[in-house]
Design a protein around this motif. Structure first.
Motif, PDB file in Angstrom:
ATOM      1  N   THR A  49       0.828  -1.212   0.000  1.00 24.80           N
ATOM      2  CA  THR A  49       0.000   0.000   0.000  1.00 24.80           C
ATOM      3  C   THR A  49       0.861   1.260   0.000  1.00 24.80           C
ATOM      4  OG1 THR A  49      -1.724  -1.176   1.222  1.00 24.80           O
ATOM      5  CG2 THR A  49      -1.824   1.241   1.215  1.00 24.80           C
ATOM      6  N   GLU A  50       1.917   1.264   0.794  1.00 21.43           N
ATOM      7  CA  GLU A  50       2.805   2.429   0.861  1.00 21.43           C
ATOM      8  C   GLU A  50       3.490   2.684  -0.479  1.00 21.43           C
ATOM      9  OE1 GLU A  50       6.809   3.985   3.242  1.00 21.43           O
ATOM     10  OE2 GLU A  50       5.809   2.118   3.866  1.00 21.43           O
ATOM     11  N   ALA A  51       3.961   1.594  -1.097  1.00 21.40           N
ATOM     12  CA  ALA A  51       4.636   1.723  -2.396  1.00 21.40           C
ATOM     13  C   ALA A  51       3.666   2.207  -3.464  1.00 21.40           C
ATOM     14  CB  ALA A  51       5.245   0.391  -2.800  1.00 21.40           C
ATOM     15  N   ARG A  52       2.438   1.704  -3.434  1.00 27.40           N
ATOM     16  CA  ARG A  52       1.436   2.137  -4.413  1.00 27.40           C
ATOM     17  C   ARG A  52       1.138   3.625  -4.260  1.00 27.40           C
ATOM     18  NH1 ARG A  52      -1.255  -2.825  -3.132  1.00 27.40           N
ATOM     19  NH2 ARG A  52      -2.826  -1.677  -1.921  1.00 27.40           N
ATOM     20  N   SER A  56       1.828   6.310  -7.157  1.00 25.79           N
ATOM     21  CA  SER A  56       0.686   7.101  -7.654  1.00 25.79           C
ATOM     22  C   SER A  56       0.977   8.591  -7.533  1.00 25.79           C
ATOM     23  CB  SER A  56      -0.582   6.748  -6.875  1.00 25.79           C
ATOM     24  OG  SER A  56      -0.943   5.395  -7.080  1.00 25.79           O
ATOM     25  N   GLU A  57       1.565   8.991  -6.404  1.00 24.41           N
ATOM     26  CA  GLU A  57       1.910  10.409  -6.216  1.00 24.41           C
ATOM     27  C   GLU A  57       2.978  10.847  -7.217  1.00 24.41           C
ATOM     28  OE1 GLU A  57       3.102  10.603  -2.156  1.00 24.41           O
ATOM     29  OE2 GLU A  57       1.038  10.751  -1.381  1.00 24.41           O
ATOM     30  N   HIS A  58       3.939   9.969  -7.466  1.00 22.10           N
ATOM     31  CA  HIS A  58       4.995  10.270  -8.433  1.00 22.10           C
ATOM     32  C   HIS A  58       4.398  10.435  -9.833  1.00 22.10           C
ATOM     33  CE1 HIS A  58       8.249   9.070 -11.296  1.00 22.10           C
ATOM     34  NE2 HIS A  58       8.954   9.880 -10.546  1.00 22.10           N
ATOM     35  N   TYR A  59       3.492   9.536 -10.193  1.00 23.04           N
ATOM     36  CA  TYR A  59       2.862   9.609 -11.522  1.00 23.04           C
ATOM     37  C   TYR A  59       2.011  10.862 -11.657  1.00 23.04           C
ATOM     38  CZ  TYR A  59       0.233   8.370 -15.691  1.00 23.04           C
ATOM     39  OH  TYR A  59      -0.330   8.389 -16.940  1.00 23.04           O
ATOM     40  N   SER A  60       1.315  11.244 -10.571  1.00 20.51           N
ATOM     41  CA  SER A  60       0.467  12.440 -10.632  1.00 20.51           C
ATOM     42  C   SER A  60       1.309  13.685 -10.875  1.00 20.51           C
ATOM     43  CB  SER A  60      -0.340  12.587  -9.335  1.00 20.51           C
ATOM     44  OG  SER A  60       0.506  12.906  -8.244  1.00 20.51           O
ATOM     45  N   GLU A 166      14.400  -0.991  -3.425  1.00 15.34           N
ATOM     46  CA  GLU A 166      15.326  -0.927  -4.562  1.00 15.34           C
ATOM     47  C   GLU A 166      14.577  -0.704  -5.872  1.00 15.34           C
ATOM     48  OE1 GLU A 166      19.210  -3.668  -4.030  1.00 15.34           O
ATOM     49  OE2 GLU A 166      17.326  -4.765  -3.836  1.00 15.34           O
ATOM     50  N   GLN A 167      13.470  -1.399  -6.020  1.00 16.35           N
ATOM     51  CA  GLN A 167      12.687  -1.301  -7.246  1.00 16.35           C
ATOM     52  C   GLN A 167      12.176   0.123  -7.461  1.00 16.35           C
ATOM     53  OE1 GLN A 167       9.674  -4.253  -6.541  1.00 16.35           O
ATOM     54  NE2 GLN A 167      11.134  -5.965  -6.623  1.00 16.35           N
ATOM     55  N   LEU A 168      11.660   0.717  -6.410  1.00 19.14           N
ATOM     56  CA  LEU A 168      11.140   2.075  -6.533  1.00 19.14           C
ATOM     57  C   LEU A 168      12.255   3.084  -6.794  1.00 19.14           C
ATOM     58  CD1 LEU A 168       8.543   0.734  -5.526  1.00 19.14           C
ATOM     59  CD2 LEU A 168       8.174   2.733  -4.055  1.00 19.14           C
TER      60      LEU A 168
END
Length: 204
Positions: A49-52, A56-60, A166-168
């Motif tokens: 949930t935290e990563a999502r 989402s905030e990054h994409y916005s 790492e992925q993020l």
């Protein structure tokens, strides 16, 4: 009477040239919607949930940039093909009109030749001066590279690292690199006034 047909040809040519330019102007002055991206970050089951939330905030924050890239890529692509098609047309129309015009007494026949030649010369001047090809490639590549990266993270997150952190981090870093690439390409392709003057002089 013969002159009337030549005048009609001028009006038809001018109208068609403007009509075919409208899609480019539409992309230049109006918003171009982004293509649907499928399941977004907030609905994927690949992350916590935290990563999502972070994704989402990054994409916005990127939506404005992506919209700008899409708008620019659409305009440059449409105008590139506008110039390409009209250049091909003029390649056979100008020699043909040059052969026909001297054989007629209609003044409008000469003006049709001037209109065709001037229109294509003007379009090519804008194409070279605005560096349409370079900008088209830069924005198309940037847009495509981002969505490839976006899909790869959604489909194969392990390609970005073992842990979620790492992925993020790698994803954010690669997005920054894409933005730098597009910004650099856009800056390098900004038209130079002196270069445009040289193009105009050479065409004369």
């Amino acid at each position: 009477m013969d002159n009337c047909y030549w005048l009609l040809s001028i009006y038809c040519y001018t109208a068609f040239a403007i009509l075919t330019l409208l899609p480019s102007l539409d992309a230049l002055f109006w918003k171009v919607p982004l293509n649907p991206g499928g399941i977004s970050f907030d609905k994927t089951s690949a992350f916590s949930t935290e990563a999502r939330t972070r994704l989402s905030e990054h994409y916005s924050r990127l939506e404005g940039t992506l919209g700008f890239w899409k708008k620019r890529a659409t305009f440059f692509t449409r105008f590139h093909y506008y110039c390409f098609i009209w250049t091909i047309f003029s390649a056979w129309a100008v020699p043909l009109l040059s052969a026909i015009a001297p054989q007629t007494n209609a003044p409008a026949s000469k003006w049709l030749l001037v209109v065709v030649s001037s229109h294509v010369a003007l379009a090519l001047s804008f194409h070279r001066g605005l560096k349409i090809s370079e900008n088209m490639k830069a924005f198309r590549h940037g847009e495509s590279d981002f969505y490839d990266l976006y899909r790869r993270l959604m489909d194969r997150p392990t390609a970005f690292g073992v842990s979620e952190s790492e992925q993020l981090d790698k994803y954010f870093s690669e997005v920054e690199n894409i933005r730098k690439f597009v910004r650099s390409a856009e800056t390098e392709s900004i038209p130079d006034i002196e270069a445009v003057k040289q193009i105009s002089t050479a065409e004369k």
